[in-house]
Design a protein around this motif. Structure first.
Motif, PDB file in Angstrom:
ATOM      1  N   LYS A  88       0.830  -1.198   0.000  1.00  0.00           N
ATOM      2  CA  LYS A  88       0.000   0.000   0.000  1.00  0.00           C
ATOM      3  C   LYS A  88       0.869   1.254   0.000  1.00  0.00           C
ATOM      4  CE  LYS A  88      -3.813  -2.150   2.570  1.00  0.00           C
ATOM      5  NZ  LYS A  88      -3.301  -3.526   2.432  1.00  0.00           N
ATOM      6  N   GLY A  89       0.341   2.295  -0.607  1.00  0.00           N
ATOM      7  CA  GLY A  89       0.998   3.593  -0.594  1.00  0.00           C
ATOM      8  C   GLY A  89      -0.041   4.690  -0.580  1.00  0.00           C
ATOM      9  N   VAL A  90       0.264   5.773   0.121  1.00  0.00           N
ATOM     10  CA  VAL A  90      -0.644   6.923   0.178  1.00  0.00           C
ATOM     11  C   VAL A  90      -0.261   7.883  -0.932  1.00  0.00           C
ATOM     12  CG1 VAL A  90      -1.451   8.866   1.567  1.00  0.00           C
ATOM     13  CG2 VAL A  90      -0.975   6.663   2.654  1.00  0.00           C
ATOM     14  N   TYR A  91      -1.249   8.344  -1.664  1.00  0.00           N
ATOM     15  CA  TYR A  91      -1.017   9.228  -2.812  1.00  0.00           C
ATOM     16  C   TYR A  91      -1.731  10.553  -2.576  1.00  0.00           C
ATOM     17  CZ  TYR A  91      -1.262  10.816  -7.740  1.00  0.00           C
ATOM     18  OH  TYR A  91      -1.179  11.540  -8.905  1.00  0.00           O
ATOM     19  N   PHE A  92      -0.932  11.636  -2.504  1.00  0.00           N
ATOM     20  CA  PHE A  92      -1.505  12.980  -2.441  1.00  0.00           C
ATOM     21  C   PHE A  92      -1.274  13.665  -3.780  1.00  0.00           C
ATOM     22  CE2 PHE A  92      -0.671  17.585  -1.587  1.00  0.00           C
ATOM     23  CZ  PHE A  92      -2.013  17.947  -1.472  1.00  0.00           C
ATOM     24  N   PRO A  93      -2.309  13.721  -4.633  1.00  0.00           N
ATOM     25  CA  PRO A  93      -2.164  14.495  -5.869  1.00  0.00           C
ATOM     26  C   PRO A  93      -2.160  15.979  -5.516  1.00  0.00           C
ATOM     27  CG  PRO A  93      -4.073  13.001  -5.937  1.00  0.00           C
ATOM     28  CD  PRO A  93      -3.636  13.107  -4.523  1.00  0.00           C
ATOM     29  N   SER A  94      -1.168  16.708  -5.973  1.00  0.00           N
ATOM     30  CA  SER A  94      -1.101  18.137  -5.664  1.00  0.00           C
ATOM     31  C   SER A  94      -2.347  18.827  -6.200  1.00  0.00           C
ATOM     32  CB  SER A  94       0.145  18.756  -6.297  1.00  0.00           C
ATOM     33  OG  SER A  94      -0.003  18.798  -7.702  1.00  0.00           O
ATOM     34  N   CYS A  95      -2.682  19.978  -5.623  1.00  0.00           N
ATOM     35  CA  CYS A  95      -3.869  20.699  -6.096  1.00  0.00           C
ATOM     36  C   CYS A  95      -3.698  21.121  -7.546  1.00  0.00           C
ATOM     37  CB  CYS A  95      -4.168  21.894  -5.198  1.00  0.00           C
ATOM     38  SG  CYS A  95      -2.774  22.934  -4.787  1.00  0.00           S
ATOM     39  N   ILE A  96      -2.441  21.325  -7.990  1.00  0.00           N
ATOM     40  CA  ILE A  96      -2.188  21.629  -9.399  1.00  0.00           C
ATOM     41  C   ILE A  96      -2.678  20.483 -10.277  1.00  0.00           C
ATOM     42  CG2 ILE A  96      -0.363  21.923 -11.125  1.00  0.00           C
ATOM     43  CD1 ILE A  96      -0.766  24.414  -9.520  1.00  0.00           C
ATOM     44  N   ASN A  97      -2.327  19.260  -9.911  1.00  0.00           N
ATOM     45  CA  ASN A  97      -2.699  18.108 -10.724  1.00  0.00           C
ATOM     46  C   ASN A  97      -4.129  17.644 -10.466  1.00  0.00           C
ATOM     47  OD1 ASN A  97      -0.274  17.698 -12.266  1.00  0.00           O
ATOM     48  ND2 ASN A  97       0.715  17.059 -10.374  1.00  0.00           N
ATOM     49  N   GLN A  98      -4.751  18.151  -9.408  1.00  0.00           N
ATOM     50  CA  GLN A  98      -6.177  17.905  -9.210  1.00  0.00           C
ATOM     51  C   GLN A  98      -7.022  18.799 -10.114  1.00  0.00           C
ATOM     52  OE1 GLN A  98      -7.696  17.767  -5.124  1.00  0.00           O
ATOM     53  NE2 GLN A  98      -5.620  17.386  -4.396  1.00  0.00           N
ATOM     54  N   THR A  99      -6.445  19.901 -10.576  1.00  0.00           N
ATOM     55  CA  THR A  99      -7.229  20.865 -11.358  1.00  0.00           C
ATOM     56  C   THR A  99      -6.771  20.972 -12.811  1.00  0.00           C
ATOM     57  OG1 THR A  99      -5.778  22.621 -10.505  1.00  0.00           O
ATOM     58  CG2 THR A  99      -7.873  22.286  -9.378  1.00  0.00           C
ATOM     59  N   MET A 100      -5.461  20.877 -13.058  1.00  0.00           N
ATOM     60  CA  MET A 100      -4.936  21.056 -14.415  1.00  0.00           C
ATOM     61  C   MET A 100      -4.759  19.714 -15.104  1.00  0.00           C
ATOM     62  SD  MET A 100      -2.119  24.056 -13.970  1.00  0.00           S
ATOM     63  CE  MET A 100      -2.579  25.651 -13.303  1.00  0.00           C
ATOM     64  N   GLY A 101      -5.422  19.559 -16.239  1.00  0.00           N
ATOM     65  CA  GLY A 101      -5.331  18.321 -16.988  1.00  0.00           C
ATOM     66  C   GLY A 101      -4.308  18.411 -18.105  1.00  0.00           C
ATOM     67  N   LEU A 102      -4.705  17.965 -19.292  1.00  0.00           N
ATOM     68  CA  LEU A 102      -3.793  17.843 -20.416  1.00  0.00           C
ATOM     69  C   LEU A 102      -3.834  19.077 -21.314  1.00  0.00           C
ATOM     70  CD1 LEU A 102      -4.738  14.189 -21.378  1.00  0.00           C
ATOM     71  CD2 LEU A 102      -2.833  14.925 -19.925  1.00  0.00           C
ATOM     72  N   SER A 103      -2.717  19.369 -21.957  1.00  0.00           N
ATOM     73  CA  SER A 103      -2.669  20.438 -22.947  1.00  0.00           C
ATOM     74  C   SER A 103      -3.350  19.960 -24.229  1.00  0.00           C
ATOM     75  CB  SER A 103      -1.225  20.831 -23.254  1.00  0.00           C
ATOM     76  OG  SER A 103      -0.564  21.272 -22.097  1.00  0.00           O
ATOM     77  N   LYS A 104      -3.850  20.915 -25.007  1.00  0.00           N
ATOM     78  CA  LYS A 104      -4.500  20.566 -26.282  1.00  0.00           C
ATOM     79  C   LYS A 104      -3.468  19.945 -27.220  1.00  0.00           C
ATOM     80  CE  LYS A 104      -7.388  22.546 -29.936  1.00  0.00           C
ATOM     81  NZ  LYS A 104      -8.524  21.616 -29.711  1.00  0.00           N
ATOM     82  N   GLY A 105      -3.825  18.822 -27.826  1.00  0.00           N
ATOM     83  CA  GLY A 105      -2.929  18.168 -28.773  1.00  0.00           C
ATOM     84  C   GLY A 105      -1.907  17.259 -28.134  1.00  0.00           C
ATOM     85  N   THR A 106      -1.955  17.094 -26.812  1.00  0.00           N
ATOM     86  CA  THR A 106      -0.991  16.216 -26.148  1.00  0.00           C
ATOM     87  C   THR A 106      -1.205  14.776 -26.604  1.00  0.00           C
ATOM     88  OG1 THR A 106      -0.049  15.618 -23.993  1.00  0.00           O
ATOM     89  CG2 THR A 106      -2.437  15.738 -24.142  1.00  0.00           C
ATOM     90  N   PRO A 107      -0.160  13.963 -26.722  1.00  0.00           N
ATOM     91  CA  PRO A 107      -0.300  12.610 -27.256  1.00  0.00           C
ATOM     92  C   PRO A 107      -0.830  11.578 -26.262  1.00  0.00           C
ATOM     93  CG  PRO A 107       1.998  13.078 -26.791  1.00  0.00           C
ATOM     94  CD  PRO A 107       1.248  14.355 -26.537  1.00  0.00           C
TER      95      PRO A 107
END
Length: 366
Positions: A134-153
């Motif tokens: 088991k591992g605890v995962y804290f997604p930063s608030c940046i990665n909780q809100t910002m997704g992928l750029s347009k055109g990303t592969p």
């Protein structure tokens, strides 16, 4: 001059000039200390200057305090803003959107860039998978809100990608309760609201302590700069940056099949300060037979939000990047900070993503 009262005109000039040259364009990340023979971190001074400019009771401080107490709503608002920006890009087209962005930036609003990410969905709390590991995962608030750029592969957000990688290696992922309200405090620290920053860090520490069953399980944060602050302030449990966590816990449980894609690495300031450059490089070499390390690139200058409010800092810091990427025919760049990756993509001309994507792409579970 303040103490003596002499030459008030000169004092006013110095204060005005320092506002831009010393405060507004300071990245605030402290990488300058690695170049200084005495190890002096000017960012510490900048945080104090900003604290003086935002005393308790000021409008700026009240706004920061309100955001800290209503952080879940702030995240929802940011996702909506990213949605609107993406819609504008799709409707108006890149050229028109660039023109609109320029006018808005001159009016004092953050600068839009074609590398601006879309929204990310709020991660579900609780547990993912049922394993002994088991591992605890804290997604930063940046990665909780910002997704992928347009055109990303790629198709998945970083949170989904990290979950996939952990489960592939046989790890159950535990999210802390109250995730939507949590933040490491870096946002407030960078603005000079140090007491609010410490309050948010303390809230996060308690949530991680409970989720890890009092430090029984390792704790990982997916944003290198956030993890850097967490490590300074949280000492009663072991905290890992993705490169470290993958190297120590997942690497031996994964089979790597290296690809020939030409890739570049960018080491964030926090990666350098935490001594993770070698581990990140070694992981990249397990994934690709063509790993390129651009020369003369230190701090990218994006610094959380500086890349949007003062893009000239980001542009100057990365002035040597694009030519090197083009001359070496680099196809993809990898780092470990979403905001830095936005600036790298904007000024480098190729997609930049978390190195987690690369590792997940080339590995299978043993």
């Amino acid at each position: 001059l303040r103490e003596t009262g002499r030459d008030p005109e000169r004092l006013a000039t110095l204060v005005k000039q320092y506002r831009y040259q010393g405060d507004q364009t300071c990245a605030g990340d402290g990488l300058c200390s690695t170049s200084c023979p005495m190890g002096i971190n000017v960012a510490d001074l900048t945080h104090l200057v900003r604290q003086e400019n935002l005393p308790v009771g000021s409008m700026g401080y009240k706004a920061g305090d309100f955001a800290a107490r209503h952080f879940a709503g702030i995240k929802r608002g940011l996702r909506l803003t990213l949605d609107v920006a993406r819609l504008g890009h799709n409707v108006l087209g890149p050229s028109a959107m660039n023109g609109v962005a320029g006018v808005m930036h001159k009016a004092g609003l953050p600068l839009w860039t074609p590398a601006m990410p879309g929204k990310a969905s709020q991660p579900k709390t609780g547990r993912v998978g049922e394993n002994n590991l088991k591992g605890v995962y804290f997604p930063s608030c940046i990665n909780q809100t910002m997704g992928l750029s347009k055109g990303t592969p790629v198709k998945n957000t970083l949170v989904d990608e990290m979950i996939q990688l952990c489960r592939k290696a046989g790890y159950e992922v535990i999210f802390p309760d109250g995730l939507e309200k949590m933040c490491c405090g870096t946002i407030w620290e960078s603005k000079g609201m140090l007491d609010i920053a410490d309050r948010k860090t303390a809230e996060l520490e308690e949530a991680l302590w409970r989720a890890s069953e009092q430090g029984k399980y390792p704790v990982m944060c997916d944003q290198s700069p956030c993890l850097h602050r967490m490590r300074k302030c949280i000492t009663r449990m072991k905290l890992y940056e993705p490169v470290e966590f993958i190297w120590e816990y997942l690497r031996d449980r994964l089979a790597f099949t290296p690809i020939d894609r030409r890739i570049a690495l960018h080491f964030t300031c926090s990666t350098r300060e935490m001594g993770l450059v070698d581990k990140m490089t070694q992981l990249a070499h397990l994934c690709s037979n063509n790993v390129f390390l651009p020369e003369g690139i230190g701090c990218c200058g994006f610094a959380g939000d500086r890349g949007w409010t003062h893009p000239e800092v980001n542009r100057w810091a990365l002035r040597k990047l694009r030519k090197q990427l083009e001359e070496n025919h680099i196809e993809m760049g990898y780092s470990n900070s979403r905001t830095c990756e936005v600036g790298l993509e904007t000024n480098g001309g190729i997609p930049y993503q978390s190195i987690v994507y690369l590792i997940n792409e080339v590995t299978t579970g043993k």
